[in-house]
Design an enzyme around this catalytic site. Structure first.
Site, PDB file in Angstrom:
ATOM      1  N   GLU A  47       0.839  -0.978  -0.067  1.00 22.76           N
ATOM      2  CA  GLU A  47       0.083   0.019   0.209  1.00 22.76           C
ATOM      3  C   GLU A  47       1.070   1.054  -0.016  1.00 22.76           C
ATOM      4  O   GLU A  47       2.018   1.185   0.462  1.00 22.76           O
ATOM      5  CB  GLU A  47      -0.958  -0.018   1.414  1.00 22.76           C
ATOM      6  CG  GLU A  47      -1.447   1.267   1.500  1.00 22.76           C
ATOM      7  CD  GLU A  47      -2.244   1.262   2.951  1.00 22.76           C
ATOM      8  OE1 GLU A  47      -1.642   0.422   3.901  1.00 22.76           O
ATOM      9  OE2 GLU A  47      -3.337   1.884   2.974  1.00 22.76           O
ATOM     10  N   ASN A 107      -6.908   6.210  -1.888  1.00 26.08           N
ATOM     11  CA  ASN A 107      -5.835   5.335  -1.575  1.00 26.08           C
ATOM     12  C   ASN A 107      -6.211   4.075  -2.381  1.00 26.08           C
ATOM     13  O   ASN A 107      -6.857   3.208  -2.066  1.00 26.08           O
ATOM     14  CB  ASN A 107      -5.920   4.771  -0.089  1.00 26.08           C
ATOM     15  CG  ASN A 107      -4.663   4.095   0.416  1.00 26.08           C
ATOM     16  OD1 ASN A 107      -4.092   3.481  -0.463  1.00 26.08           O
ATOM     17  ND2 ASN A 107      -4.443   3.995   1.717  1.00 26.08           N
ATOM     18  N   LYS A 124      -9.247   2.055  -1.880  1.00 26.46           N
ATOM     19  CA  LYS A 124      -9.574   1.399  -0.794  1.00 26.46           C
ATOM     20  C   LYS A 124     -10.853   2.075  -0.203  1.00 26.46           C
ATOM     21  O   LYS A 124     -11.177   3.198  -0.150  1.00 26.46           O
ATOM     22  CB  LYS A 124      -8.614   1.885  -0.124  1.00 26.46           C
ATOM     23  CG  LYS A 124      -8.528   1.437   1.642  1.00 26.46           C
ATOM     24  CD  LYS A 124      -7.117   1.789   2.388  1.00 26.46           C
ATOM     25  CE  LYS A 124      -7.157   1.270   3.750  1.00 26.46           C
ATOM     26  NZ  LYS A 124      -5.835   1.746   4.424  1.00 26.46           N
ATOM     27  N   GLU A 143      -6.351   8.944   7.350  1.00 25.09           N
ATOM     28  CA  GLU A 143      -6.870   8.445   6.216  1.00 25.09           C
ATOM     29  C   GLU A 143      -8.114   8.803   5.923  1.00 25.09           C
ATOM     30  O   GLU A 143      -8.453   9.259   4.551  1.00 25.09           O
ATOM     31  CB  GLU A 143      -6.873   6.765   6.030  1.00 25.09           C
ATOM     32  CG  GLU A 143      -5.459   6.257   6.161  1.00 25.09           C
ATOM     33  CD  GLU A 143      -5.502   4.626   5.705  1.00 25.09           C
ATOM     34  OE1 GLU A 143      -5.146   3.998   6.336  1.00 25.09           O
ATOM     35  OE2 GLU A 143      -5.728   4.339   4.513  1.00 25.09           O
ATOM     36  N   CYS A 169      -4.885  -3.110   2.852  1.00 26.72           N
ATOM     37  CA  CYS A 169      -4.729  -3.034   4.337  1.00 26.72           C
ATOM     38  C   CYS A 169      -5.941  -3.096   5.243  1.00 26.72           C
ATOM     39  O   CYS A 169      -6.380  -4.267   5.394  1.00 26.72           O
ATOM     40  CB  CYS A 169      -4.089  -1.391   4.546  1.00 26.72           C
ATOM     41  SG  CYS A 169      -2.920  -1.508   6.183  1.00 26.72           S
ATOM     42  N   ASN A 194       0.208  -1.000   5.271  1.00 23.69           N
ATOM     43  CA  ASN A 194       1.144  -0.036   5.993  1.00 23.69           C
ATOM     44  C   ASN A 194       0.376  -0.261   7.583  1.00 23.69           C
ATOM     45  O   ASN A 194      -0.422   0.407   7.634  1.00 23.69           O
ATOM     46  CB  ASN A 194       1.156   1.194   5.653  1.00 23.69           C
ATOM     47  CG  ASN A 194       2.032   1.541   4.221  1.00 23.69           C
ATOM     48  OD1 ASN A 194       2.309   2.673   4.355  1.00 23.69           O
ATOM     49  ND2 ASN A 194       1.842   0.592   3.618  1.00 23.69           N
TER      50      ASN A 194
HETATM   51  N1  ING Z   1      -3.535   0.589   8.669  1.00 22.44           N
HETATM   52  C1  ING Z   1      -4.134  -0.319   9.673  1.00 22.44           C
HETATM   53  C2  ING Z   1      -4.465  -1.510   9.397  1.00 22.44           C
HETATM   54  O1  ING Z   1      -5.784  -1.596   9.142  1.00 22.44           O
HETATM   55  C3  ING Z   1      -5.343  -0.124  11.758  1.00 22.44           C
HETATM   56  C4  ING Z   1      -4.920   0.797  10.522  1.00 22.44           C
HETATM   57  C5  ING Z   1      -4.360  -0.894  12.279  1.00 22.44           C
HETATM   58  C6  ING Z   1      -6.848  -0.132  11.914  1.00 22.44           C
HETATM   59  C7  ING Z   1      -5.175  -1.752  13.442  1.00 22.44           C
HETATM   60  C8  ING Z   1      -7.221  -0.885  13.090  1.00 22.44           C
HETATM   61  C9  ING Z   1      -6.430  -1.679  13.818  1.00 22.44           C
HETATM   62  O2  ING Z   1      -3.637  -2.316   9.344  1.00 22.44           O
HETATM   63  C10 ING Z   1      -4.023   0.879   7.428  1.00 22.44           C
HETATM   64  N2  ING Z   1      -3.338   1.733   6.523  1.00 22.44           N
HETATM   65  O3  ING Z   1      -5.169   0.527   7.109  1.00 22.44           O
END
Ligand code: ING
Length: 316
Positions: A47, A107, A124, A143, A169, A194
């Site tokens: 990503e 995204n 996304k 985001e 992601c 990421n």
């Molecule tokens: N990053 C994270 C992901 O979904 C996240 C954000 C992390 C949300 C952990 C909820 C829990 O892996 C991106 N870029 O979506």
């Protein structure tokens, strides 16, 4: 007759805010050469593969984020990727920040055939995080500030002799992502990510929990839709902020068949057989035989949680 394709998961280590696109493309090209030596048919990058994970930075004036976006694909700085992939006869997928001619921001990721033609684009849909600066968080995840929700759905394309879909992601955490592609017969899902290794709202949730949920989401999605999954990280410390690794390949039974154990630029190459998806699709997850859509209405009727359907007594 097996339908074999050799896939290369091309993990990127950290991209610092000051790193140029040219320097990143050079790293991506090196990984492509390495993948060619291993006779890869497809290379998958993370990503937002061209830039640092900029949604961690709050910018009062959003237009200041424009330099992180691509206004055309390929553009002058990404054309070398397309040209080299075509010369090597390699398909590719990578994520990037997309600015459209009418001022939208997504995204996004592209799926590019070995001919160099873009065969598919995904934007996304599940955007995590928030719009405004949140002082309660240990770090920002903006985001929802910089991107709009994707407007292309979850398409699946005929590519590489099979049915290939893309997700990005956070999408992996939502079963709807997988099922919509599963209902198109998807056989390979490519997914860049990421993922910050700490939860900005829950100090106790660190790398181990993040990695557990990452694996859980990929393995469940793969198993419940009988599809291969190639998940590729941008990892390492970007300007002091750690992104976890976890680049891996998951088979249609939900088993992790290969995983990178570092956070630098690196390749994970495996030859997979798309026919390995057949057994699941023809037995336990033969959707036509087993699904009962007459009972699934809430999934598309309700966005958030609503009143329970039980009447508080025996239903009969
Ligand atoms: N990053 C994270 C992901 O979904 C996240 C954000 C992390 C949300 C952990 C909820 C829990 O892996 C991106 N870029 O979506």
């Amino acid at each position: 007759m097996p339908r074999l394709i050799t896939v290369a998961a091309a993990q990127l280590g950290p991209i610092q805010r000051a790193d140029s696109r040219g320097s990143v493309v050079a790293r991506m090209l090196k990984l492509m050469e390495d993948a060619a030596r291993e006779r890869a048919d497809l290379i998958v990058y993370p990503e937002l593969a061209l830039t640092t994970f900029f949604p961690r930075w709050y910018l009062e004036d959003r237009s200041q984020a424009e330099p992180w976006f691509e206004s055309c694909m390929p553009g002058p700085e990404t054309l070398p990727l397309f040209e080299r992939a075509r010369a090597l006869g390699m398909a590719m997928s990578f994520g990037y920040a997309e600015a459209t001619p009418v001022g939208q921001h997504f995204n996004s990721s592209v799926l590019v055939a070995a001919t160099g033609q873009i065969v598919g684009k995904y934007r996304k849909i599940h955007l995590p995080g928030h719009v405004e600066h949140d002082p309660e968080r240990t770090h920002q995840h903006l985001e929802k500030r910089y991107f709009e929700p994707g407007d292309l759905g979850f398409p699946v394309w005929n590519c590489l002799g099979g049915l290939v879909g893309m997700a990005i992601c956070n999408d992996r955490r939502w079963p709807e992502t997988w099922r919509v592609m599963g209902l198109q017969g998807v056989e390979l899902v490519v997914l860049g990510f990421n993922t910050p290794s700490v939860n900005s709202q829950k100090a106790g949730e660190g790398l181990a929990e993040r990695m557990f949920h990452h694996r859980l989401s990929l393995q469940a999605g793969a198993y419940q839709n009988a599809t291969w999954v190639v998940a590729v990280a941008k990892a390492g410390v970007e300007d002091g902020h750690h992104l976890m690794g976890g680049t891996m390949i998951v088979d249609p039974e939900g088993r992790i068949v290969a995983e990178l154990d570092h956070e630098a630029d690196g390749l994970l190459v495996r030859t997979i057989d798309l026919d390995d998806t057949r057994f699941g699709k023809e037995t336990i997850f033969d959707f036509k035989r087993h699904r009962r859509i007459e009972h699934y209405g809430l999934i598309t009727k309700r966005t958030g949680v609503g009143a329970p359907l039980g009447k508080g007594g025996p239903e009969l």
